[in-house]
Design a protein around this motif. Structure first.
Motif, short mmCIF file in Angstrom:
data_model
loop_
_atom_site.label_atom_id
_atom_site.label_comp_id
_atom_site.label_asym_id
_atom_site.label_seq_id
_atom_site.Cartn_x
_atom_site.Cartn_y
_atom_site.Cartn_z
N VAL A 1 -44.47 32.24 -26.87
CA VAL A 1 -44.94 31.35 -25.79
C VAL A 1 -44.26 30.00 -25.88
N LEU A 2 -44.07 29.50 -27.10
CA LEU A 2 -43.38 28.22 -27.27
C LEU A 2 -41.95 28.30 -26.73
N ASP A 3 -41.26 29.38 -27.03
CA ASP A 3 -39.89 29.55 -26.52
C ASP A 3 -39.89 29.60 -25.01
N ASP A 4 -40.86 30.28 -24.42
CA ASP A 4 -40.93 30.37 -22.96
C ASP A 4 -41.21 29.00 -22.36
N LEU A 5 -42.09 28.22 -22.99
CA LEU A 5 -42.36 26.87 -22.51
C LEU A 5 -41.11 26.00 -22.58
N ARG A 6 -40.36 26.13 -23.66
CA ARG A 6 -39.12 25.38 -23.79
C ARG A 6 -38.14 25.76 -22.67
N THR B 1 -53.30 8.78 -12.33
CA THR B 1 -51.86 8.74 -12.10
C THR B 1 -51.52 8.37 -10.66
N ASP B 2 -50.47 7.59 -10.53
CA ASP B 2 -49.91 7.29 -9.21
C ASP B 2 -48.82 8.29 -8.85
N LYS B 3 -48.66 9.31 -9.67
CA LYS B 3 -47.72 10.41 -9.39
C LYS B 3 -48.51 11.72 -9.43
N TYR B 4 -49.50 11.82 -8.58
CA TYR B 4 -50.45 12.93 -8.63
C TYR B 4 -49.77 14.28 -8.37
N GLU B 5 -49.04 14.38 -7.26
CA GLU B 5 -48.41 15.66 -6.93
C GLU B 5 -47.37 16.06 -7.97
N GLU B 6 -46.56 15.09 -8.43
CA GLU B 6 -45.56 15.39 -9.44
C GLU B 6 -46.22 15.84 -10.74
N SER B 7 -47.33 15.17 -11.10
CA SER B 7 -48.03 15.53 -12.33
C SER B 7 -48.66 16.91 -12.22
N LEU B 8 -49.25 17.21 -11.07
CA LEU B 8 -49.85 18.53 -10.86
C LEU B 8 -48.79 19.61 -10.96
N HIS B 9 -47.64 19.38 -10.37
CA HIS B 9 -46.55 20.36 -10.46
C HIS B 9 -46.10 20.54 -11.90
N PHE B 10 -45.95 19.45 -12.63
CA PHE B 10 -45.50 19.53 -14.01
C PHE B 10 -46.46 20.34 -14.87
N TYR B 11 -47.74 20.03 -14.78
CA TYR B 11 -48.69 20.68 -15.68
C TYR B 11 -48.98 22.13 -15.28
N ALA C 1 -36.59 23.15 -15.55
CA ALA C 1 -37.07 22.10 -14.66
C ALA C 1 -36.20 20.85 -14.73
N GLY C 2 -35.18 20.87 -15.58
CA GLY C 2 -34.28 19.73 -15.71
C GLY C 2 -34.84 18.58 -16.53
N LEU C 3 -35.83 18.87 -17.38
CA LEU C 3 -36.46 17.83 -18.18
C LEU C 3 -35.86 17.82 -19.59
N GLU C 4 -35.83 16.65 -20.19
CA GLU C 4 -35.25 16.50 -21.51
C GLU C 4 -36.18 17.03 -22.59
N ILE C 5 -35.65 17.84 -23.47
CA ILE C 5 -36.39 18.31 -24.64
C ILE C 5 -36.31 17.23 -25.72
N LEU C 6 -37.46 16.79 -26.19
CA LEU C 6 -37.54 15.73 -27.19
C LEU C 6 -38.01 16.30 -28.53
#
Length: 296
Positions: A83-88, A152-162, A94-99
């Motif tokens: 599951v961790l690999d799939d989340l990564r 959050t002032d980024k409600y839609e973006e946050s909902l999509h992310f989570y 999604a074009g997000l940076e892995i930290l």
């Protein structure tokens, strides 16, 4: 094959929050007395405090330059390496940076990574979080850290992310201003989002052993004159009964609750998120009327 069998899984459940505080010693004392956490490790720069057998529920970080606290990260366990690999993979797609995980967390987990949500909040995801053999020998303490509540002032973006990236599932909506999202631990919500004009972590919810322990925590807050930001609430969505206390020097609002709903495996697989009206009675069933917003 059922939808549940093919669904890409999300994180298992919330493990900790990392909070920068202006006075480390004072915040340790606050969390010990008012939340019931046990101090496990600390030096002049940080402190780990736990609720149950998990290594810690709160990491405090000394930030004497701050006037009030600020929550910088939240941590969620993941059921397996697969599951961790799939989340990564989903985060990368999604074009997000892995930290990297924070240095103090790396020795406490088997594997993991971090990512910033649309608000800049760090979300740490990992397997095999270190545990203690026994819970703290404290009677008046939480048994679990249940969820953060994010304004959050980024409600839609946050909902999509989570939901679309990390795989949280919607349990209920209140209008288009609040959504309750659940993880694989099946709590009604392991994270909640509220549409707001700015971002901040509004509160952290701890589940207590009983309603009696909730009331004893409330009595301690009253005795020490800690502001009770919202008094007893009977949540319609999650069925929990709780109160909220808040001293901004020590963290966001702390919610102490009892009876937070846990879905059965069948409910987790089949539940359809309700669309509830923006009405105080859809937040607290004890509210007498649609215009009774006074206790919020």
């Amino acid at each position: 094959m059922s939808t549940e069998a093919t669904r890409r899984r999300g994180p298992y459940g919330m493990e900790y929050a990392r909070i920068e505080v202006p006075d480390l010693a004072a915040s340790i004392e606050f969390l010990q007395y008012h939340v019931g956490l046990q101090l496990e490790q600390h030096d002049d720069e940080y402190a780990f405090l736990r609720a149950d057998i998990e290594h810690h529920s709160i990491e405090l970080v000394a930030a004497p330059q701050r006037e009030v606290s600020w929550t910088t990260a939240i941590g969620f366990s993941v059921e397996s390496e697969a599951v961790l690999d799939d989340l990564r993979d989903r985060v990368t797609a999604a074009g997000l940076e892995i930290l990297d995980l924070a240095d103090r967390v790396k020795p406490l987990v088997q594997n993991g990574f971090a990512v910033r949500d649309p608000n800049g909040l760090v979300v740490e995801l990992f397997t095999e979080f270190t545990e203690y053999a026994e819970p703290p020998l404290i009677e008046l303490r939480p048994v679990d850290l249940v969820h953060p509540f994010l304004a959050t002032d980024k409600y839609e973006e946050s909902l999509h992310f989570y939901t679309e990236v990390l795989g949280f599932q919607a349990s209920d909506h209140v209008g288009d201003v609040t959504v309750f999202l659940r993880c694989e631990d099946r709590y009604h919500h392991s994270l909640a989002l509220q549409r707001n004009k700015e971002f901040y972590v509004a509160h952290l919810c701890f589940r207590m052993k009983s309603f009696d322990h909730v009331m004893r925590g409330r009595a301690r807050a009253q005795y020490k004159q800690v502001p009770i930001a919202s008094d007893l609430v009977n949540h319609s969505a999650s069925t929990s009964i709780a109160f909220y206390m808040h001293d901004p020097k020590h963290g966001p609002r702390y919610e102490l609750c009892d009876r937070h709903r846990v879905f059965t495996p069948e409910e987790h697989a089949t539940h359809r998120a309700r669309r509830m009206s923006v009405d105080p009675r859809n937040i607290d069933v004890w509210r007498p009327a649609a215009d009774d917003w006074g206790r919020f």
